[in-house]
Scaffold this motif. Structure first.
Motif, PDB file in Angstrom:
ATOM      1  N   LYS A  47      -5.881  25.945  45.009  1.00  0.00           N
ATOM      2  CA  LYS A  47      -5.458  26.933  45.994  1.00  0.00           C
ATOM      3  C   LYS A  47      -6.815  27.094  46.776  1.00  0.00           C
ATOM      4  O   LYS A  47      -6.800  27.394  48.088  1.00  0.00           O
ATOM      5  N   ALA A  48      -7.898  27.406  46.011  1.00  0.00           N
ATOM      6  CA  ALA A  48      -9.163  27.541  46.708  1.00  0.00           C
ATOM      7  C   ALA A  48      -9.532  26.519  47.330  1.00  0.00           C
ATOM      8  O   ALA A  48     -10.178  26.741  48.450  1.00  0.00           O
ATOM      9  N   LEU A  49      -9.440  25.488  47.076  1.00  0.00           N
ATOM     10  CA  LEU A  49      -9.833  24.157  47.667  1.00  0.00           C
ATOM     11  C   LEU A  49      -8.952  23.949  48.880  1.00  0.00           C
ATOM     12  O   LEU A  49      -9.623  23.616  50.060  1.00  0.00           O
ATOM     13  N   LYS A  50      -7.783  24.389  48.945  1.00  0.00           N
ATOM     14  CA  LYS A  50      -7.073  24.191  50.149  1.00  0.00           C
ATOM     15  C   LYS A  50      -7.325  25.132  51.089  1.00  0.00           C
ATOM     16  O   LYS A  50      -7.358  24.825  52.333  1.00  0.00           O
ATOM     17  N   GLU A  51      -7.776  26.449  50.632  1.00  0.00           N
ATOM     18  CA  GLU A  51      -8.329  27.439  51.422  1.00  0.00           C
ATOM     19  C   GLU A  51      -9.437  26.889  52.414  1.00  0.00           C
ATOM     20  O   GLU A  51      -9.764  27.325  53.584  1.00  0.00           O
ATOM     21  N   GLU A  52     -10.329  26.056  51.586  1.00  0.00           N
ATOM     22  CA  GLU A  52     -11.407  25.723  52.183  1.00  0.00           C
ATOM     23  C   GLU A  52     -11.295  24.399  52.936  1.00  0.00           C
ATOM     24  O   GLU A  52     -12.370  23.979  53.574  1.00  0.00           O
ATOM     25  N   GLY A  53     -10.087  24.109  53.176  1.00  0.00           N
ATOM     26  CA  GLY A  53      -9.754  22.994  54.064  1.00  0.00           C
ATOM     27  C   GLY A  53      -9.970  21.503  53.503  1.00  0.00           C
ATOM     28  O   GLY A  53      -9.506  20.418  54.284  1.00  0.00           O
ATOM     29  N   GLY A 109      -6.920  22.865  32.271  1.00  0.00           N
ATOM     30  CA  GLY A 109      -5.689  23.156  32.545  1.00  0.00           C
ATOM     31  C   GLY A 109      -5.335  24.440  33.040  1.00  0.00           C
ATOM     32  O   GLY A 109      -4.631  24.660  34.205  1.00  0.00           O
ATOM     33  N   ARG A 110      -5.833  25.610  32.596  1.00  0.00           N
ATOM     34  CA  ARG A 110      -5.505  26.837  33.059  1.00  0.00           C
ATOM     35  C   ARG A 110      -6.061  27.392  34.527  1.00  0.00           C
ATOM     36  O   ARG A 110      -5.521  28.302  35.247  1.00  0.00           O
ATOM     37  N   ASP A 111      -7.151  26.400  34.742  1.00  0.00           N
ATOM     38  CA  ASP A 111      -7.708  26.879  35.965  1.00  0.00           C
ATOM     39  C   ASP A 111      -7.346  26.067  37.294  1.00  0.00           C
ATOM     40  O   ASP A 111      -7.702  26.294  37.963  1.00  0.00           O
ATOM     41  N   LEU A 112      -6.438  25.175  36.780  1.00  0.00           N
ATOM     42  CA  LEU A 112      -6.191  24.058  37.832  1.00  0.00           C
ATOM     43  C   LEU A 112      -5.409  24.805  39.149  1.00  0.00           C
ATOM     44  O   LEU A 112      -6.138  24.750  40.344  1.00  0.00           O
ATOM     45  N   VAL A 113      -4.463  25.726  38.897  1.00  0.00           N
ATOM     46  CA  VAL A 113      -3.714  25.867  40.034  1.00  0.00           C
ATOM     47  C   VAL A 113      -4.643  26.892  41.103  1.00  0.00           C
ATOM     48  O   VAL A 113      -4.401  26.713  42.145  1.00  0.00           O
ATOM     49  N   HIS A 114      -5.326  27.812  40.442  1.00  0.00           N
ATOM     50  CA  HIS A 114      -6.062  28.619  41.193  1.00  0.00           C
ATOM     51  C   HIS A 114      -7.194  27.708  42.031  1.00  0.00           C
ATOM     52  O   HIS A 114      -7.560  28.180  43.228  1.00  0.00           O
ATOM     53  N   THR A 115      -7.584  26.793  41.360  1.00  0.00           N
ATOM     54  CA  THR A 115      -9.015  25.974  41.968  1.00  0.00           C
ATOM     55  C   THR A 115      -8.309  25.245  43.151  1.00  0.00           C
ATOM     56  O   THR A 115      -8.913  25.242  44.130  1.00  0.00           O
ATOM     57  N   SER A 161       2.338  21.769  37.832  1.00  0.00           N
ATOM     58  CA  SER A 161       2.779  21.026  39.063  1.00  0.00           C
ATOM     59  C   SER A 161       1.699  21.747  40.379  1.00  0.00           C
ATOM     60  O   SER A 161       1.886  22.864  40.413  1.00  0.00           O
ATOM     61  N   ILE A 162       1.252  21.137  41.195  1.00  0.00           N
ATOM     62  CA  ILE A 162       0.614  21.575  42.251  1.00  0.00           C
ATOM     63  C   ILE A 162       1.271  21.201  43.479  1.00  0.00           C
ATOM     64  O   ILE A 162       0.857  21.264  44.515  1.00  0.00           O
ATOM     65  N   SER A 163       2.661  20.683  43.520  1.00  0.00           N
ATOM     66  CA  SER A 163       3.222  20.131  44.574  1.00  0.00           C
ATOM     67  C   SER A 163       3.714  21.359  45.434  1.00  0.00           C
ATOM     68  O   SER A 163       4.167  21.185  46.592  1.00  0.00           O
ATOM     69  N   GLY A 164       3.665  22.805  44.807  1.00  0.00           N
ATOM     70  CA  GLY A 164       3.914  23.753  45.645  1.00  0.00           C
ATOM     71  C   GLY A 164       2.919  24.095  46.568  1.00  0.00           C
ATOM     72  O   GLY A 164       3.163  24.589  47.763  1.00  0.00           O
ATOM     73  N   ILE A 165       1.512  23.665  46.426  1.00  0.00           N
ATOM     74  CA  ILE A 165       0.308  23.854  47.204  1.00  0.00           C
ATOM     75  C   ILE A 165       0.000  22.534  48.142  1.00  0.00           C
ATOM     76  O   ILE A 165       0.112  22.896  49.211  1.00  0.00           O
ATOM     77  N   PHE A 166       0.236  21.303  47.503  1.00  0.00           N
ATOM     78  CA  PHE A 166       0.127  20.153  48.165  1.00  0.00           C
ATOM     79  C   PHE A 166       1.387  19.351  47.975  1.00  0.00           C
ATOM     80  O   PHE A 166       1.747  18.937  47.000  1.00  0.00           O
TER      81      PHE A 166
END
Lengths: 520, 185
Positions: free
Chosen positions: A22-28, A14-20, A91-96
């Motif tokens: 984000k990293a995936l989004k940066e990879e496209g 759970g604690r890694d979710l948000v930055h993971t 929530s990851i709705s701020g990223i996607f």
């Protein structure tokens, strides 16, 4: 953790979710689905891992969330498994932004809550359902939940747009035409739409829960009823997932016939979209001719398998034995004829100035929306995307033979009209190609259902359909379907802004999304 | 494989590369039979509609939980090949203009209220027709937490047309059978 034919699975904390993420989004990579699974893989039962073994707890067993990502460069999908039921979820709705929908869906189904979410209203459960009712929990028995009087759910709050001369137009759920129910709330100044909110869920039939506890064979009919004009592709997606779990090989002839069936469905579904578009700009002459073509293709379906909607044509392991070579040959001839007729109609329609005037620059879907809303299918391809499940994540006969591709740049109704025309044409050609090269042989493989889980992606007439099936003890433990409509609906909210109310019908028809396929 | 590639197929492939040659007559040839069928039924239907309703029968469609296949078939009734309007049947935009309701799908919890309101808004005397297996009995959705059951669990039903979904021909013929059974006003 696991890799199979369609996806790579990884566990995540759970604690890694948000930055993971984000990293995936940066990879496209693009988020295409999140869904919950209770008691995933039965690990909770063993109780040897982390928070496992909490069976008997009054909250029930643990709920895992599966985050599905699409990687443009890879045929395989990426699935992150988050096994965490205690405390708050991020929530990851701020990223996607599309995650908001999935999270609301999970909140309804399982009662989880997400911190930092910008929208926490209920999604598919309406006021008629009690506030603390979460149907997808295993402890909730599947029986009619007529709410007790006096404890209805909270009333739904629509977004409010305020200011002088802003007025609202509520439309639905019962519409004026012969279409499915849904509610549209327009905020309008003069004639111009400044905001639209789509509220769906009226057709929620409890499909996913209903599939649980049934054998895969019994559930085929349920998968077929996700959306009537996408029966074959949803059935195919479900069957592909079950086949992958059970290690069934579909015979080559069956793969070809499946290809024919899927393309036939695409052709007649898209034909009615074209007919709908020209009807909504008051050009009934061409609409009549297009509906005649559609009717011809539907009759081919009847001839093939006895269903005008191709229901029952595909089964686990292959296709129905009812499909004869004679019917296929008939289809071959008809698809050639329909193709010629369609060319003539499309050329004519696209040469009429009043048609271009209504279509062009109407209802533009900006390309930026594609990845943030996980748009797929013709809606995305008319805005410059090349995404197509048949070529990005090939399955069945598409592995052998590449279907015709189309792409348009405009993103407006005109682009969607031209794109859909080209796609119908490509489908009809593809049918003919398949029927020339179709091999002889059996049409159904041996099926011995095994336990396990698998994800299948298929390209429906409206875009990517995801089917995730988990089988335990020979029966379905969890079935999750995510249709293209589920995500694509929200493209309309953006596309109509700045357009006049009178253009809404044609914008809506140009996407022609499924209400039933969204509500499940 | 051999039996599939016939002369006609090769001919069609060759034709693919030629200039399209299509006429409206070519289209009608293929669909001739069904059209005649619905024509005969239609004429009888027109007779019954004149007898019972004066001139026309106005129908309002309500989807309460269908998978949209039934909607498509009802829409097809207005397509040029069936064209039920020529026999006096019109699909209207408001229940207040309707003589009959055609309801599809097993009634979902979220749609039950809307269906009742639509029924109440339809002027009496009114006919309710359940179209499709789900609307008739609840079909495969029976036992779901989200579905009340067939249409008759919510409002009284006069005619049930089974099918998954029923084809336009079946719908037309069922309508005729029902109207024939109704006595003169």
């Amino acid at each position: 953790m696991k890799e199979d034919q369609t996806a790579r699975y990884y566990r995540i904390e759970g604690r890694d979710l948000v930055h993971t993420v984000k990293a995936l989004k940066e990879e496209g990579k693009i988020l295409i689905s999140i869904f919950g699974v209770e008691d995933f893989e039965g690990e909770d039962r063993g109780g040897d891992e982390g928070d496992g073994g909490r069976v008997g707890d009054e909250r029930g067993s643990e709920c895992s969330q599966l985050y599905v990502f699409e990687d443009q460069g890879s045929e395989k999908l990426l699935v992150l498994i988050l096994q965490q039921d205690n405390g708050l979820h991020h929530s990851i709705s701020g990223i996607f932004p599309v995650a908001s929908l999935f999270e609301r869906e999970i909140a309804d189904g399982f009662g989880l809550s997400f911190s930092g979410a910008f929208d926490t209203r209920r999604l598919f459960l309406h006021e008629a359902y009690p506030q603390d009712f979460h149907p997808l929990r295993k402890r909730v028995q599947n029986c009619l939940t007529v709410p007790e009087r006096g404890m209805p759910g909270e009333p739904y709050r629509f977004r409010t747009i305020e200011g002088s001369s802003v007025y609202q137009i509520p439309v639905g759920p019962v519409h004026a035409g012969i279409i499915e129910p849904g509610h549209f709330r327009f905020s309008v100044i003069g004639e111009t739409i400044v905001n639209l909110e789509v509220r769906l869920g009226f057709l929620h039939r409890g499909l996913e829960k209903l599939a649980e506890g049934r054998t895969p064979d019994e559930a085929v009919q349920i998968a077929e009823s996700i959306s009537g004009d996408e029966s074959a592709v949803n059935n195919c997606g479900f069957c592909m997932a079950v086949e992958q779990i059970s290690g069934v090989t579909v015979p080559p002839r069956a793969e070809y016939i499946r290809g024919v069936i899927l393309e036939l469905e695409r052709a007649y579904s898209l034909l009615s979209d074209l007919a709908g578009m020209v009807t909504d700009i008051a050009h009934p002459v061409s609409a009549s001719r297009l509906t005649v073509l559609r009717e011809r293709l539907q009759r081919e379906g009847d001839l093939l398998c006895g269903s005008r909607f191709l229901k029952g044509a595909i089964c686990i392991g292959g296709v129905s034995e009812l499909i004869t070579g004679q019917a296929l040959e008939h289809l071959f001839r008809t698809s050639g004829e329909v193709e010629h007729e369609l060319d003539e109609i499309a050329e004519w329609v696209l040469s009429i100035p009043s048609v271009i005037d209504r279509f062009s620059t109407t209802g533009v879907v900006q390309p930026e929306l594609i990845s943030s809303l996980a748009l797929s299918g013709p809606v995305a391809r008319a805005s410059g995307s090349f995404a197509d499940t048949r070529t990005d994540h090939p399955y069945g006969v598409y592995r052998e033979r590449v279907p015709g591709q189309a792409c348009e740049q405009g993103g407006d109704v005109l682009a969607r009209f031209s794109l859909k025309y080209q796609e119908i044409r490509a489908s009809l050609r593809y049918i003919q190609e398949l029927l020339v090269f179709i091999p002889e042989g059996p049409v159904c493989g041996e099926v011995q259902v095994r336990d396990g889980f698998a994800l299948a992606a298929a390209e429906s007439p409206r875009g990517m359909a995801l089917h995730w099936v988990s089988i335990r003890d020979g029966v379905i433990h969890r079935y999750k379907a995510r249709t293209a409509s589920f995500c694509n609906w929200y493209a309309i909210e953006h596309a109509v802004i700045g357009n006049i109310v009178a253009d809404f019908p044609v914008i809506n028809k140009s996407m022609n999304l499924s209400y039933a396929g969204t509500d499940l | 494989m051999q039996e599939l590639i016939s002369d006609t197929m090769i001919e069609t492939v060759v034709n693919l590369f030629k200039k399209p040659l299509c006429t409206d007559t070519g289209l009608i040839q293929d669909t001739n039979k069904k059209e005649e069928e619905s024509g005969e039924t239609g004429t009888a239907l027109k007779h019954e509609i004149s007898r019972l309703f004066g001139r026309s029968l106005a129908i309002r469609e309500v989807d309460c939980g269908s998978d949209n296949a039934a909607e498509i078939e009802l829409g097809n009734l207005s397509s040029p090949l069936y064209d039920l309007e020529r026999f006096g049947i019109t699909f209207v935009a408001s229940p207040r203009h309707a003589d009959a309701l055609m309801v599809t799908g097993a009634v979902t919890l979220a749609m039950a209220d809307a269906l009742r309101k639509t029924y109440d808004a339809t002027p009496s005397p009114k006919i309710v027709i359940a179209v499709g297996d789900d609307a008739c009995t609840g079909g495969i959705w029976k036992g779901s937490y989200a579905v009340l059951g067939g249409v008759d669990t919510v409002i009284p039903v006069d005619l049930k047309i089974p099918g998954n979904p029923p084809s336009p021909d079946v719908i037309t013929r069922s309508l005729l059978t029902m109207l024939r059974s109704k006595k003169d006003r």
